[in-house]
Scaffold this motif. Structure first.
Motif, PDB file in Angstrom:
ATOM      1  N   PHE A   1       0.828  -1.207   0.000  1.00 53.37           N
ATOM      2  CA  PHE A   1       0.000   0.000   0.000  1.00 53.37           C
ATOM      3  C   PHE A   1       0.862   1.256   0.000  1.00 53.37           C
ATOM      4  CE2 PHE A   1      -1.928   3.462   2.409  1.00 53.37           C
ATOM      5  CZ  PHE A   1      -3.104   3.666   1.705  1.00 53.37           C
ATOM      6  N   ILE A   2       1.856   1.317   0.890  1.00 53.18           N
ATOM      7  CA  ILE A   2       2.706   2.504   1.000  1.00 53.18           C
ATOM      8  C   ILE A   2       3.508   2.713  -0.277  1.00 53.18           C
ATOM      9  CG2 ILE A   2       4.644   3.524   2.254  1.00 53.18           C
ATOM     10  CD1 ILE A   2       1.978   3.605   3.745  1.00 53.18           C
ATOM     11  N   LYS A   3       3.965   1.614  -0.890  1.00 46.42           N
ATOM     12  CA  LYS A   3       4.744   1.737  -2.123  1.00 46.42           C
ATOM     13  C   LYS A   3       3.941   2.425  -3.220  1.00 46.42           C
ATOM     14  CE  LYS A   3       7.394  -1.001  -5.449  1.00 46.42           C
ATOM     15  NZ  LYS A   3       7.845  -2.362  -5.838  1.00 46.42           N
ATOM     16  N   ASP A   4       2.649   2.076  -3.323  1.00 49.07           N
ATOM     17  CA  ASP A   4       1.794   2.696  -4.343  1.00 49.07           C
ATOM     18  C   ASP A   4       1.311   4.080  -3.923  1.00 49.07           C
ATOM     19  OD1 ASP A   4       2.030   0.451  -5.918  1.00 49.07           O
ATOM     20  OD2 ASP A   4       0.207  -0.487  -5.147  1.00 49.07           O
ATOM     21  N   TRP A   5       1.130   4.284  -2.647  1.00 52.93           N
ATOM     22  CA  TRP A   5       0.538   5.509  -2.136  1.00 52.93           C
ATOM     23  C   TRP A   5       1.514   6.674  -2.047  1.00 52.93           C
ATOM     24  CZ3 TRP A   5       2.062   7.674   2.588  1.00 52.93           C
ATOM     25  CH2 TRP A   5       1.245   8.722   3.079  1.00 52.93           C
ATOM     26  N   LEU A   6       2.766   6.379  -1.684  1.00 51.23           N
ATOM     27  CA  LEU A   6       3.736   7.442  -1.370  1.00 51.23           C
ATOM     28  C   LEU A   6       3.982   8.394  -2.533  1.00 51.23           C
ATOM     29  CD1 LEU A   6       5.543   8.646   0.792  1.00 51.23           C
ATOM     30  CD2 LEU A   6       7.361   7.084   0.056  1.00 51.23           C
ATOM     31  N   PRO A   7       4.183   7.925  -3.782  1.00 45.91           N
ATOM     32  CA  PRO A   7       4.455   8.876  -4.867  1.00 45.91           C
ATOM     33  C   PRO A   7       3.323   9.889  -5.064  1.00 45.91           C
ATOM     34  CG  PRO A   7       5.014   6.653  -5.531  1.00 45.91           C
ATOM     35  CD  PRO A   7       4.284   6.527  -4.232  1.00 45.91           C
TER      36      PRO A   7
END
Length: 303
Positions: free
Chosen positions: A294-300
């Motif tokens: 989730f964080i990998k997709d959300w952060l950018p």
């Protein structure tokens, strides 16, 4: 209890620490069993008293010096220290107190189990974790004490039940086979005399849910165990006082409101089934895979 004499030159050195204080029956029991086995040189470096501020976790002392006082424990070289379990483990392994560094550190035996998320709060586990930080194999030991069912003799039975594990680890250390990538957390069931054997488990997610209740006195009643883990049905009492609280501040007391259910294949579940649970632990708690994704997709997008 079986006793196999080992020549002094061939004995490994075990250092014992704990969270409940150097006079606690759990520590006294494990030291007594280790000494009477005639297999080990035994060192003790433990807090000088039980700290009423439960669940010290991995706290360390920075701002003031620690006092170390030599105490008498039959068959062991022992010091009582004005610090936390992590302080004691670090100081005991530093060669400023003892002439040799221990081959194995045992932290416990704690009065109360340390399973699931409560491992995070545990000073007993912190003592073993600190030794792990120093590159020394370590074990944290806890007994699932239940008021009204347990007695002091159960600590000796727990120590005797854990001696085969300690001896087996010591044999692997002698052969340079014991890995240093993790450490062990061991919990002994309440009915230790009828335990079902040893069970390798994983850390579960169980945690006792705590609420807050406003009180009118700073004198608190009831006895808390040395960790956050306790029977959900055990009452947490508050002693009333005629004095009233100042209008400038409020007092609140913790109280048990329930428990989060645990995984069926985790430490607490097997402990309650009567097993001695053996749980490998590491220093870090990795994030869940779905959260990382989730964080990998959300952060950018978020930044």
């Amino acid at each position: 209890m079986e006793s196999i004499a080992v020549a002094a030159a061939d004995r490994l050195t075990i250092m014992v620490t704990n969270d409940d204080g150097i006079d606690a029956p759990g520590l006294q029991a494990i030291v007594r069993v280790l000494v009477s086995s005639n297999r080990f040189n035994v060192q003790v470096c433990a807090p000088d008293s039980y700290a009423p501020s439960n669940s010290s976790h991995h706290s360390v002392t920075w701002r003031h010096p620690l006092q170390a006082r030599r105490v008498y424990i039959d068959g062991a070289s022992a010091f009582a220290v004005s610090g936390t379990p992590a302080d004691c483990a670090s100081l005991g392994l530093s060669k400023v107190l003892f002439p040799t560094i221990a081959d194995l550190v045992v932290s416990g035996i704690n009065m109360g189990s340390n399973c699931g998320y409560h491992i995070v709060y545990s000073g007993t586990v912190a003592g073993a974790r600190e030794a792990f930080f120093h590159g020394v194999p370590s074990i944290s030991l806890s007994y699932d004490w239940v008021e009204g069912r347990s007695n002091i003799q159960d600590f000796t039975l727990s120590a005797e039940a854990c001696l085969p594990i300690i001896s087996a680890i010591s044999a692997e250390i002698k052969r340079n086979n014991y890995p240093k990538s993790s450490f062990l957390n061991i919990d002994v069931p309440t009915n230790v005399s009828n335990h079902k054997g040893y069970k390798m488990t994983k850390q579960g997610r169980r945690i006792i849910q705590m609420g807050w209740r406003q009180v009118t006195s700073n004198v608190q009643g009831g006895k808390m165990l040395s960790t956050m883990t306790m029977d959900v049905d055990s009452p947490v009492q508050t002693e009333a006082s005629a004095s009233t609280v100042s209008q400038d501040y409020l007092l609140f007391n913790r109280e048990v409101i329930g428990a989060q259910l645990d995984d069926e294949d985790a430490d607490h579940s097997f402990l309650k089934k009567g097993y001695i649970t053996v749980t490998p632990l590491g220093a870090l708690s990795p994030a869940a895979a779905d959260f990382e994704a989730f964080i990998k997709d959300w952060l950018p997008h978020a930044t």
